[in-house]
Scaffold this active site. Structure first.
Site: not given
Lengths: 350, 350, 350, 350
Positions: D153-155
């Site tokens: 995921g981006c985070f």
């Protein structure tokens, strides 16, 4: 011709300079050997443009520090009024060096018009005649052999790309052209003004330079050339709260017996083989967010409610096709490279 | 007349409804007794507009739940096409109730024009004649006695405020009016469309409704009335990335022997005593950020580069003077209150 | 006490000064008799803040031009470090004049702490003891009798409003408080810096003052006072691309046997009668867009995933409750007016 | 291995799909042979993403229309929960096809954890063991041989890049990690929600998913692996008004006798040879505007005011390094290409 072009970028602390670095760094045949920014000389580029940290770029120097004999290409992003003298100096030292200028200094063929609009006498009138106007799609032959290329202003690039074909085709009347322009804030440059602060420019739309913007004589010069008669235009730019992007809404009057379809077809045919101009189909609307970060111009043609009138709309990224991208396109033309080299980036959306 | 006006606001889940609540809540003589939003009936207002949490407002109900006999005033923020039937129902039950409508339903005096532009037959043609057009500064007498006030659209408010005086004064030619408009995203309403998402609308400028926006016949109706002849206008709106604000750039042709100063002076004189219209001095530029959140219109007059042409620019907040603010101004006129009551808020800048 | 308070606003060319003018102009008991801005003296206010054009305001003068004996109230929006001397001068001339200061000059009770964080010695240490800390909801008694009111910084206002009750209640541990703050660009003031330009600040999030922001000692001073023990906090502010608004995310550790509900209930009870503090219900989220332009603070309490931890979030408008609004609230307290006078504006959304 | 990789991109009507197309189109060895978007099947891509008009791309089809035997590579941009079944189908038909997935479907190694956080049972548990976690810099060996790559995921990409080295080095304590995250609106996807409208999201900062965001178990899984012990983190994301960009502020506690310099040096050494991770020098600040549109992560390490604490900050573009860029990087690793191929774009600033 050598495959490695030793390149200097002058004025590397402004936005057009930054975009020239961004693009030139990824061009397979350009090698950046010098970067100038007089007030920041001695600093790494990353200190004035943090997004360029960690890249392989020479430190900033002053103009005086550059050895012009060691460069094949100079991309000029200096303020208006300073490039004429610099170009003269370059030419005196290295006559083979190609100067691709993004300032206004060589755009106006008539030196009196230059003096009138820019408030200072032309500093190199003897070189003006050599300068090729760098509207890539419309002056390839001139650019190919030139040692000085005067890249068009951002507004003129959009206006001319949209209006030269209809005028050359006799599709629109030359005496009733009103251009209402909208530009992102980067078009106002990196200078510090209160009105450019985020808090003041954000959430606001404001016209400026109403009736006296310096891009008018440039637009008129080229439209007049294309149509074979003296043309005066109305031109009103507006700042809108976005960083990049320019949209020109050209309100024009159709020539007799010309339809909207005629105008669009004329544009489609003119740009059919151009990689950087897309004439949209009926009903498709040019928007700046569709060209952000790319070298594209999107053009649309629309029927006005006023009988006999049309609205021709053009969108581009003012820092790419409106300056650094077209500059690189002209480098490609001048040096005989594939014209799209280094300019293949697709628009960044969202 | 009673000092406490029992007020219902219909369509309280949209932006114009929200601004009507925001302003009405602080009006000293209005008491909000009913709020409708059919799809949200039963919820507290704070669930559909979180900035209204903690305020003393009734929960949302359906239109059918409102007892029209218990209200003195209805402020309508319903979608176009739904207000005619509702107004009919209100009138049948409570003929004394004043309906101040922010939709387009009663703006066009000619019911055929309405049908043509809105695609449905007028639902209450027998009431159309009673509707006063609510351009406050230009129709106070009509509004004062009316039971139905049709508040102008946001674009018409700006266009008419800027252009009626020059046309009435014979200062500009009626047959060559091109209006290039820029509006913030709230002008497109609260409906869910991909193009309205922050990621897509931000950092972008896009024209829409080119050549066929519904505010055109409304502008034409009122300009024709003011000038005593049929007027057709060119009108091209653009969405720019801001929430509120509207700027109209009107490209007009001067009448013979009329100067820019004449036009400006005519406007200054016309609006000298108006609290909500400010005609700027020479060189001062209307900007939407200067009127955000206020009920003001700022107007500027500029010389074009094209001989014999002028550029008249107007800026307002589309949700205040462009809808809910003017609605409240009309309430003040209709009920005989001080016209500025509840509308004294100064623009929020930055 | 007189119903008309003759008011001078010092530093009228900055954002907090502008918001003080905006609010004071609509306060029923304040009469603005002097406005200062040294570098703009002689100009109408409308030249430095165009949204204030057309309003009834005196022209700008220098500090030296103000006759302190002719004013009952001075609202100070001067830069940090300049208010101490000015206040001394005012007191020497007119001891009855109330000075409500929005700078940091009188916020820190310990003059050595002031010198350490602001880099200059305190210019009026003899007056520091008289200054009431202007956190309205927590120091009414002090403010009521004071001749000098030191309005809290914007971040401290949010932090203290959110954290004083839980600390005073013993609900959170005093030795593990981490405040992660986000602020709009107006919080950085009107000074000209490249990073504040729209093109550079827009579409970006950037932390600043990491580990050494001047609002830390102020937060610590007041939290220590509230909890009866020395408190040190972690505080990291970030600039986000909006003009107004501040959101503080306070990561805290619960005291033993204390639940999230206990914390929330403690806050609800503490602020039940406060018009400008709204403690949200479970699941409701504070957002800056819900308080923009209003004097409200919204507070929410959330369960962290880490056992025994809570997240307390506060949102306010940095220029209103964070400075000019709270200043006016303190004026109301100091002069015995209804505390909400002039501050009833509902948030401007969208 | 063939130099031309026949590529299908699934879910081409969302933002990560769009960025995958943007990048893949300019990758020298990828040929896009199929694009799916079930609800838009039959349309040209330019109808759902106008910035892709005029490019050489196949029309959109449904998933069922793709002949998996004709593709070497599938880049999945489908919604969470739909990729497991699709991958199963691909594998059944063409076991050699490489699936690079940008959804969450194969990120969590424990299928029960998946079921718990995503609310549905895992649809292909038998394939989970084959999926390589696609954090490029930390799992090259795994990715090189994999037929399924689960892109982070981006985070998590930002959190892990910043925190794995300090944890692996024993520089920070594993039991007190608080991550305060800020993301642009594109992180919320292209779904239609009122809070995502420009008018509502603009000029606002709002936390969401407080205490229960789905990226937490993923961050914990990988941090636990890196540190050799079970780690739980606090994680609070906030939406800020920008389209792209993510900034994570990690509040951590230093291990005994470890200094800020130790942490920074550990990061510098770990990433010295990585083209896409730049550890900034002391005092340099990560900002999202410096990585927009690029595949870079910028990391900075700062001393907190709280004794023994540090603040580690990471910035990236959520759609590039946070999804499509890292996906392409993984394609390069999986197919043995130069890892930077197609990812050389420099950040677009301003």
């Amino acid at each position: 011709m050598s495959k490695t072009i030793k390149t200097a970028i002058l004025g590397a602390s402004g936005y057009t300079g930054a975009d020239a670095m961004r693009l030139a760094l990824r061009h397979p045949h350009l090698e950046i050997v010098a970067l100038t920014a007089n007030t920041h000389a001695g600093k790494p580029v990353g200190d004035v443009f943090e997004h360029l940290r960690g890249l392989d770029l020479p430190d900033l120097v002053t103009l005086d520090d550059v050895d012009w004999t060691a460069v094949d290409l100079v991309i000029c992003a200096l303020p208006h009024g300073t490039t004429q003298a610099t170009t003269k100096a370059i030419r005196a030292t290295n006559p083979d060096c190609v100067v691709v200028d993004m300032s206004a200094d060589f755009r106006l063929r008539d030196v009196d018009t230059y003096a009138q609009w820019y408030g200072i006498p032309h500093g190199a009138p003897e070189l003006q005649g050599e300068a090729a106007y760098g509207l890539s799609e419309h002056n390839r032959d001139g650019i190919a052999g030139a040692k000085i290329v005067a890249c068009p202003g951002c507004f003129p690039t959009a206006a001319l790309t949209a209006l030269i074909p209809p005028l050359a085709n006799g599709h629109v009347q030359p005496d009733d052209i009103i251009i209402d322009a909208k530009t992102g804030m980067s078009g106002a440059g990196r200078g510090l003004k209160q009105g450019m602060l985020f808090s003041e420019a954000g959430e606001g739309t404001s016209p400026y330079g109403i009736g006296h913007h310096r891009h008018m004589p440039e637009i008129e010069q080229e439209l007049s050339k294309a149509s074979g008669q003296a043309i005066t235009v109305g031109f009103t730019p507006h700042l809108v709260p976005m960083a990049r992007g320019e949209l020109l809404t050209c309100h024009v009057r159709l020539a007799d017996n010309v339809s909207i379809d005629d105008v669009r077809t004329g544009l489609v045919e003119r740009y059919a083989d151009e990689p950087f101009v897309l004439v949209l189909e009926e009903g498709q609307i040019p928007k700046t967010q569709n060209v952000r970060g790319s070298n594209m111009v999107h053009i649309g043609v629309f029927k006005d409610r006023l009988a006999g009138r049309a609205i021709i709309i053009a969108a581009l990224d003012n820092l790419v096709k409106g300056s650094a991208g077209q500059a690189l396109q002209n480098v490609n033309i001048a040096f005989g490279f594939e014209e799209t080299l280094g300019l293949e980036q697709i628009a960044l959306f969202p």
